[in-house]
Design a protein around this motif. Structure first.
Motif, PDB file in Angstrom:
ATOM      1  N   ASP B   5       1.784  -8.016   3.970  1.00 49.89           N
ATOM      2  CA  ASP B   5       2.727  -7.605   4.837  1.00 49.89           C
ATOM      3  C   ASP B   5       3.310  -6.077   4.811  1.00 49.89           C
ATOM      4  OD1 ASP B   5       2.216 -10.382   4.546  1.00 49.89           O
ATOM      5  OD2 ASP B   5       4.094 -10.368   3.254  1.00 49.89           O
ATOM      6  N   ILE B   6       2.862  -5.104   3.673  1.00 46.79           N
ATOM      7  CA  ILE B   6       3.814  -3.775   4.089  1.00 46.79           C
ATOM      8  C   ILE B   6       2.828  -3.515   5.094  1.00 46.79           C
ATOM      9  CG2 ILE B   6       3.548  -2.209   2.936  1.00 46.79           C
ATOM     10  CD1 ILE B   6       4.224  -3.221   0.331  1.00 46.79           C
ATOM     11  N   ASP B   7       3.156  -2.850   5.980  1.00 50.09           N
ATOM     12  CA  ASP B   7       2.943  -1.583   6.970  1.00 50.09           C
ATOM     13  C   ASP B   7       2.015  -0.954   6.693  1.00 50.09           C
ATOM     14  OD1 ASP B   7       2.935  -1.420   9.136  1.00 50.09           O
ATOM     15  OD2 ASP B   7       4.637  -0.196   9.780  1.00 50.09           O
ATOM     16  N   THR B   8       0.808  -0.556   7.148  1.00 48.76           N
ATOM     17  CA  THR B   8      -0.404   1.094   7.212  1.00 48.76           C
ATOM     18  C   THR B   8      -0.019   1.519   8.039  1.00 48.76           C
ATOM     19  OG1 THR B   8      -1.690  -0.124   8.469  1.00 48.76           O
ATOM     20  CG2 THR B   8      -1.842  -1.028   6.004  1.00 48.76           C
ATOM     21  N   PRO B   9      -0.418   2.707   7.453  1.00 46.10           N
ATOM     22  CA  PRO B   9      -1.083   3.394   5.992  1.00 46.10           C
ATOM     23  C   PRO B   9       0.374   3.809   5.305  1.00 46.10           C
ATOM     24  CG  PRO B   9      -1.005   5.325   7.157  1.00 46.10           C
ATOM     25  CD  PRO B   9      -0.489   4.332   8.185  1.00 46.10           C
ATOM     26  N   THR B  10      -0.461   3.571   3.750  1.00 52.12           N
ATOM     27  CA  THR B  10       0.458   3.854   2.377  1.00 52.12           C
ATOM     28  C   THR B  10      -0.458   3.628   1.319  1.00 52.12           C
ATOM     29  OG1 THR B  10       2.731   2.841   1.482  1.00 52.12           O
ATOM     30  CG2 THR B  10       1.320   1.154   2.178  1.00 52.12           C
ATOM     31  N   THR B 332       4.205   2.928  -1.872  1.00 54.45           N
ATOM     32  CA  THR B 332       4.302   1.449  -2.295  1.00 54.45           C
ATOM     33  C   THR B 332       4.148   1.115  -3.527  1.00 54.45           C
ATOM     34  OG1 THR B 332       4.312   1.091  -0.520  1.00 54.45           O
ATOM     35  CG2 THR B 332       3.676  -0.751  -2.063  1.00 54.45           C
TER      36      THR B 332
END
Lengths: 352, 352
Positions: B5-10, B332
């Protein structure tokens, strides 16, 4: 506060040179009937974006939603995102941006188109679409006018989306033939092409020679750097950002170490034809920055007649100034030879 | 919140692997009677520095005053600055740091020594000095034991300064002979050498084979990266930070574009013997990231049997993880397979 009192390393903006660079590009575009849409990735500073608009730019270009939000909140009301926005996590932030600004997104595939359409529906507002084509650079972009037409058809008349034209980066050799073919195909399909947008500071002064091109996106022109000087579009006197550094070690007669490593200058190189090393030391042009670690620049002085002492300040012209802006929380600003402030780089680090 | 679910890039930290890497290095140092002084430049996160201390580290290493201040304010009370601090603008910040922490500064020249002495006087507290020597790397450091002795004499008994020993980075071929010669010369001069500190994750597991070395400074071991795996000191399973990215364009059958450019991965390369390109895509190990622009990774898929679709997530092992930490405001964090937070990289961007 004078420049020599300021702690190093720090990037220093010469605002007089900035003004000159901005005025020259706006005059060029005005002369040739080109719409100027500066790319803010170079400076990431809202007040310089607003100055570009004040001088006549039709809007700004951003790469990521995050940096566009910074600019929209500062009052930029017409934004082109030249990046394929893909995925569910991007819908809400893109919708938030569309509520603040007249928004256009460049894309080259149906998945991005669906993401943008979902954001437009969520925002309840129109979002414009440019289809990106590959004019020879080999990065993003559709490969044929037929692919461009297919995407334009999907956008055209698709409720919240408005097809607005074509975009490429930079202006490769396929630009003119692609645009000519696309205009014929789109004309036959009854879909108007309002905008044809090309980008990149190298080659910018020849944009008016490209038939069918209506908009110029340039970023680096505001500061210029070693790469654009090497590309022949600017002179050393046009360069408006230098990194001020200190000689912190002189281990041998031929070696100096500066307090400006890859955290300050980035590891970006220039083409060998442009020059050696990781930046040009203006005060010692025969010196070569042979190596960067995160905090160290190792300098070969063997070709230098005069050599710097420990504690001496030097000014470095960066290879690539856009990445320098991204590395620093603040930039020192000089006008009329005096330090007038330390500006926060508000859109720094916006990778999303 | 799950990883997909986490937005990219990270960048994503695997805290279980971090713990394993920390424990293994502390056990190695304990086994061999080496003092461990981790370099926080890799993570720039106060809570990981405190964890390193909790596990047995004698103190931490920082490169710049700014990042040391972040760590001192978080409760790190013994800090080694492995950087020549030079110039009047550094005196007040160094003094402020010395008031918060037992401080040692490594240096290789008398100008830096004077700066550190001025800060010690201003703070009204002792500051320790290590003399940096060049063991073959060709960056900073005195070239001979005689130069080291001269600097030690200037520090020893100079009111607020305390000479504490020798330091080099990394452990070059001249380390052992230099230390042996220095111990003889310093012994004859009646100046004790308390600490001999060597640094760098590559080669770290052989530190105990270096006679006369008492302290190990390592940074990358906490996360590991493509370079340290290539150097043979870690495996892919030890690597604790990956950049999660999204395929945003597939312009041709052989090309993908990811949303992780040089603003996300840096432009740092690895040696050709370690691998090609700007990072290893774990999900497509035959793919090559041939080029980075600021927001784009251009990927050559021609050697790949399976190929990713637009919208697909991939995990990239960075070439050099320390510079990745410096590029991101947050990381993250995952533990036991679940996302447990988004940690601010508190000491990011501290170039001064």
């Amino acid at each position: 506060m004078t420049l020599t009192d300021i702690d190093t390393p720090t990037p220093v903006i010469d605002l007089d040179r900035v003004e000159r660079n901005l005025a020259r590009m706006q005059a060029y575009c005005d002369t040739h009937g080109l719409r100027l849409r500066p790319h803010i990735k170079t400076h990431k500073l809202p007040r310089l974006a607003l100055r570009q608009l004040e001088l006549g730019a039709v809007g700004i270009t951003c790469q990521k939603i995050g940096e566009a939000m910074v600019m929209a909140e500062a009052g930029c009301t017409d934004i082109l995102l030249t990046y394929p926005i893909v995925g569910a996590a991007k819908v809400a932030p893109l919708a938030a941006l569309a509520r603040l600004s007249r928004l256009t997104v460049a894309l080259d595939n149906p998945v991005a188109l669906d993401t943008v359409a979902a954001a437009a529906r969520e925002a309840g507002t129109e979002i414009g679409v440019l289809v990106e084509f590959d004019s020879g650079d080999g990065r993003c972009g559709v490969q044929t006018p037929a692919e461009a037409l297919d995407l334009a058809r999907r956008a055209h008349g698709n409720g919240p989306l408005a097809f607005r034209g074509l975009m490429t980066y930079p202006r490769g050799p396929r630009t003119v033939p692609f645009v000519a073919e696309a205009r014929a195909a789109f004309g036959a399909a009854g879909i108007p092409i309002d905008t044809v947008s090309v980008g990149g500071t190298p080659g910018c002064w020849e944009t008016h020679e490209l038939p069918g091109v209506s908009e110029l996106r340039v970023g680096t022109y505001i500061y210029q750097d070693r790469a654009t000087v090497g590309a022949g579009v600017a002179t050393l006197d046009d360069c408006a950002v230098h990194v001020h550094a200190t000689v912190v070690s002189r281990p041998t007669a031929d070696r100096a170490v500066l307090d400006a490593g890859s955290k300050t200058l980035s590891s970006d190189r220039v083409a060998p034809s442009v020059g050696e090393g990781y930046g040009l030391i203006l005060d010692y042009p025969d010196a070569v920055i042979t190596r960067l670690n995160e905090e160290h620049a190792v300098v070969d002085l063997s070709a230098c007649a005069a050599r710097p002492a420990i504690g001496e300040r030097v000014r470095i012209l960066p290879n690539h100034v856009c990445v320098v802006s991204n590395l620093h929380d603040t930039m020192t600003v000089v006008q009329g030879g005096a330090v007038i402030g330390e500006w926060p780089v508000a859109a720094r680090g916006c990778t999303r």
